[in-house]
Design a protein around this motif. Sequence first.
Motif, PDB file in Angstrom:
ATOM      1  N   ALA A  45      46.349  36.637  44.750  1.00  0.00           N
ATOM      2  CA  ALA A  45      47.760  36.712  45.154  1.00  0.00           C
ATOM      3  C   ALA A  45      48.346  38.092  44.896  1.00  0.00           C
ATOM      4  O   ALA A  45      49.055  38.649  45.748  1.00  0.00           O
ATOM      5  CB  ALA A  45      48.563  35.643  44.402  1.00  0.00           C
ATOM      6  N   SER A  49      49.387  40.601  48.012  1.00  0.00           N
ATOM      7  CA  SER A  49      50.821  40.889  48.120  1.00  0.00           C
ATOM      8  C   SER A  49      51.098  42.382  47.963  1.00  0.00           C
ATOM      9  O   SER A  49      51.964  42.936  48.656  1.00  0.00           O
ATOM     10  CB  SER A  49      51.604  40.095  47.071  1.00  0.00           C
ATOM     11  N   VAL A 180      49.066  29.041  48.268  1.00  0.00           N
ATOM     12  CA  VAL A 180      48.392  30.308  48.582  1.00  0.00           C
ATOM     13  C   VAL A 180      47.475  30.149  49.795  1.00  0.00           C
ATOM     14  O   VAL A 180      47.378  31.052  50.639  1.00  0.00           O
ATOM     15  CB  VAL A 180      47.594  30.806  47.358  1.00  0.00           C
ATOM     16  N   SER A 184      47.733  32.273  53.193  1.00  0.00           N
ATOM     17  CA  SER A 184      46.554  33.038  53.638  1.00  0.00           C
ATOM     18  C   SER A 184      46.212  32.742  55.090  1.00  0.00           C
ATOM     19  O   SER A 184      45.833  33.636  55.845  1.00  0.00           O
ATOM     20  CB  SER A 184      45.358  32.716  52.744  1.00  0.00           C
ATOM     21  N   LEU A 225      53.627  34.682  47.573  1.00  0.00           N
ATOM     22  CA  LEU A 225      52.456  35.020  46.761  1.00  0.00           C
ATOM     23  C   LEU A 225      52.853  35.517  45.377  1.00  0.00           C
ATOM     24  O   LEU A 225      52.306  35.063  44.357  1.00  0.00           O
ATOM     25  CB  LEU A 225      51.614  36.090  47.468  1.00  0.00           C
ATOM     26  N   SER A 229      52.240  33.430  41.722  1.00  0.00           N
ATOM     27  CA  SER A 229      51.441  34.001  40.629  1.00  0.00           C
ATOM     28  C   SER A 229      52.293  34.237  39.387  1.00  0.00           C
ATOM     29  O   SER A 229      51.840  34.001  38.263  1.00  0.00           O
ATOM     30  CB  SER A 229      50.785  35.309  41.073  1.00  0.00           C
TER      31      SER A 229
END
Length: 310
Positions: A45, A49, A180, A184, A225, A229
């Motif tokens: 992530a 990002s 995520v 993606s 993202l 995280s």
Amino acid sequence: MLGILAVLALAACAAFMVLGAKGQWSFILTFRGTKLAALLLVAYAVAVSTVLFQTVTNNRILTPSVMGFDSLYALIQTCLIVFLGSREVSSFDPQLRFLLEVTVMVVFSGFLFRWLFTGGERSIHLLVLVGIIFGIFFRSLSTFMQRVLDPNEFAVLQDMLFASFNTIDKTLLGLSAVIVLGVSLIGLRMLHTFDVLALGRANAINLGLNYRRTVSIILVLIAVLVSVSTALVGPVTFFGLLVVSLAHLLMGNGKHRYLLPASILLAIVCLVGGQVILERVFAFDTALSIVIEFLGGIVFIILILRGAAR
């Protein structure tokens, strides 16, 4: 180079799972597997990002964290402790708290990034200045509220403000992985636009790209993202800058089909390998996030000085 990085990443994961393993393998694989999955998710992530953020801003020293994201996370945690207390916060449904933190950070970053990057072309000095101002503002509010806290409450808050990979909620990990994965898949369909965006706003528009729509979607992906995280393990300010700068150095190629996997693999090597060294060499005597912030801060200073020298 990608092959070498892949081998190093696999070696770091294997070392994390087997070095110093004692006891029942069923417990070891489950316990270490959860931590490894969290490390891999955060590495992915943060790397993705940061690459996308630098592509949108067309600048290699800016990251979402430099724009005040971590200060906002600290403010959210401080508000929770001040207004609810550590007992109430600890009794919160972890999934509800996670979704609350992600939602607040996504909404904030969505408004901020959209204003900064989808209007007219902005000066890099304005971008840095806005990030610094928001960071100082959130940090000042957090510091003010922390001064009125009970010492015990403040100690609980301090633990919440450092990135930790040792206590991972499996439910939150699964929820984060689903989010995520969705991000993606959307980003994968837009992969062909990233190299065009890297040419700059004017060139991208001249080449027929719907700049405003594309950048808006990418900024939402970045916000999700980083929010996921950060809410999962805590802030790691300079980690993305560190791995992406190393990826540029090693690959010597700015094309995203090379840069993205290189950044992800480097992030895995740094996070997982760093955790192995931390556990086996230093015996948990320090926090991995502190080492990462130290090295990333040095890289940030070097990039600033190189830019100033030019």
